[in-house]
Scaffold this active site. Structure first.
Site, mmCIF file in Angstrom:
data_model
loop_
_atom_site.group_PDB
_atom_site.id
_atom_site.type_symbol
_atom_site.label_atom_id
_atom_site.label_comp_id
_atom_site.label_asym_id
_atom_site.label_seq_id
_atom_site.Cartn_x
_atom_site.Cartn_y
_atom_site.Cartn_z
ATOM 1 N N HIS A 82 32.798 42.211 45.761
ATOM 2 C CA HIS A 82 32.502 43.469 45.060
ATOM 3 C C HIS A 82 33.682 44.420 45.017
ATOM 4 C CE1 HIS A 82 28.842 41.930 47.107
ATOM 5 N NE2 HIS A 82 28.401 41.996 45.877
ATOM 6 N N GLU A 135 30.325 47.852 44.791
ATOM 7 C CA GLU A 135 31.365 47.844 43.743
ATOM 8 C C GLU A 135 31.703 49.269 43.306
ATOM 9 O OE1 GLU A 135 30.786 45.244 40.295
ATOM 10 O OE2 GLU A 135 31.974 46.673 39.127
ATOM 11 N N CYS A 204 31.000 42.257 32.807
ATOM 12 C CA CYS A 204 31.722 40.984 32.774
ATOM 13 C C CYS A 204 30.994 39.935 31.926
ATOM 14 C CB CYS A 204 31.936 40.473 34.197
ATOM 15 S SG CYS A 204 30.464 39.768 34.907
ATOM 16 N N SER A 232 21.035 42.484 44.708
ATOM 17 C CA SER A 232 21.963 41.969 43.708
ATOM 18 C C SER A 232 21.743 42.721 42.398
ATOM 19 C CB SER A 232 21.717 40.466 43.509
ATOM 20 O OG SER A 232 22.227 40.053 42.268
ATOM 21 N N SER A 233 22.741 43.513 42.009
ATOM 22 C CA SER A 233 22.599 44.356 40.815
ATOM 23 C C SER A 233 22.353 43.513 39.572
ATOM 24 C CB SER A 233 23.864 45.199 40.648
ATOM 25 O OG SER A 233 23.863 45.856 39.425
HETATM 26 FE FE1 SF4 Z 1 33.027 38.802 38.827
HETATM 27 FE FE2 SF4 Z 1 31.137 39.235 37.002
HETATM 28 FE FE3 SF4 Z 1 30.738 37.488 38.914
HETATM 29 FE FE4 SF4 Z 1 30.802 40.103 39.510
HETATM 30 S S1 SF4 Z 1 29.269 39.043 38.255
HETATM 31 S S2 SF4 Z 1 31.752 38.444 40.661
HETATM 32 S S3 SF4 Z 1 32.389 40.776 38.047
HETATM 33 S S4 SF4 Z 1 32.312 37.323 37.300
#
Ligand code: SF4
Length: 322
Positions: A82, A135, A204, A232-233
């Site tokens: 994160h 994060e 992402c 977990s968002s």
């Molecule tokens: Fe990276 Fe996206 Fe996975 Fe988060 S969800 S670890 S930003 S690839």
């Protein structure tokens, strides 16, 4: 027995589960354990999944909340996927701790973006994200206190008072709801037309792709299971996306033992997906649990293919090659 089982059509979202950032973070802990032996210290859950964390604990990883819980040691200290505030590697350096950064490169991209907007462009930064998420703490911690303003909701975007309305830029947490974020950005852009946007979306590819697959399936099923942890968002967002896309009920499930079977009594079509930190083995466990109670058929619904992989940190590249 089999003729008594009701039919169940499972629509399995693809992509689902592990993303490249999570895969890399777990690989970093595994390789550090191989190369340096236990214990390997990990600050915060390396990824938000208890099954993964417990598996690494069993191999000798020691999870801590803060660096001051770690004794003076030559063993590696790993920072989670994160990302961390700048103060964390600085504190590790001050104690001569050997640290390895497992921050996802797509989170690091947001960190660098925040720095450039602040230092080179002197913009006040609006971070769209969830208060208290690691994060968000890490991204805010890239800059001095007060340089980043957190906006969580459309209401926040409507009431936010900047220092200078003509000198703003927005960035986001990587794992948000694509649609909620677009609504917040629309409000900010209407109120502050000169606000700068990121060059490339901060949400992402993995978050976006998993939400798209859920939208494709959600309107067509009686229920949806999101395999993932409550902290977990991106998993929480998948559950919300499913409900908004028309699924009558969507639940977050960590293990098959969490399933409340009464809630699935009348379900004939079930969607299944998994958050970016949930391993495929847990998806299989849940499908198996349904297969014991229903006559299941599985239809994989693919909305994107992913082939992204991130390079390992320098300290572990050789261990990976051996
Ligand atoms: Fe990276 Fe996206 Fe996975 Fe988060 S969800 S670890 S930003 S690839």
């Amino acid at each position: 027995m089999s003729e008594q089982r009701p039919p169940l059509e499972i629509r399995l979202c693809a992509p689902r589960g592990f993303c490249a950032g999570v895969d890399r973070a777990i690989q970093i802990v595994d390789l550090a354990l191989e190369r340096y032996g236990p214990p390997v210290y990990v600050r915060h859950e390396i990824v938000h999944n208890r099954f993964v964390v417990d598996g690494l604990k069993a191999k000798g990883a020691v999870f801590v909340d803060e660096l001051d819980e770690i004794p003076d040691t030559d063993q590696p200290v790993i920072f989670s996927a994160h990302g961390v505030a700048k103060a964390v590697p600085e504190a590790a350096k001050a104690r001569n701790l050997f640290h390895i950064d497992a921050t996802c490169p797509l989170v690091t991209k947001v960190h660098r973006e925040a720095e450039i907007l602040h230092r080179k462009k002197a913009r006040e930064i609006v971070l769209i994200g969830h208060a208290g998420h690691p994060e968000v703490i890490g991204t805010m911690g890239q800059l001095p206190t007060g340089a980043v303003r957190l906006v969580e909701t459309e209401e926040d975007a409507r009431t936010f008072t900047p220092k200078d309305p003509d000198n703003l830029a927005w960035i986001t947490q990587t794992t948000l709801s694509v649609d909620d974020t677009a609504a917040i950005v629309a409000i900010l852009t209407e109120r502050f037309p000169s606000i700068l946007a990121p060059h490339k979306d901060d949400i992402c590819y993995a978050t976006t792709n998993r939400q798209e697959a859920v939208k494709e399936v959600a309107g067509d099923v009686d229920a949806m299971i999101v395999v993932g942890a409550p902290n977990s968002s991106n998993s929480q967002r998948l559950r919300e996306v499913a409900e908004r896309a028309g699924c009558p009920f969507a639940v977050l499930v960590q293990r098959a033992s969490d399933i409340d079977w009464n809630r699935f009594a009348g379900v004939r079509r079930l969607g299944i997906t998994a958050g970016a930190s949930a391993p495929e083995v847990l998806v299989e466990e849940i499908i198996d649990a349904f297969a014991q109670r229903y006559e299941t058929t599985i239809d994989v619904v693919t909305t994107a293919t992913e082939d992204i992989a991130f390079a390992l940190p320098r300290q572990l590249r050789q261990a990976a090659a051996e």
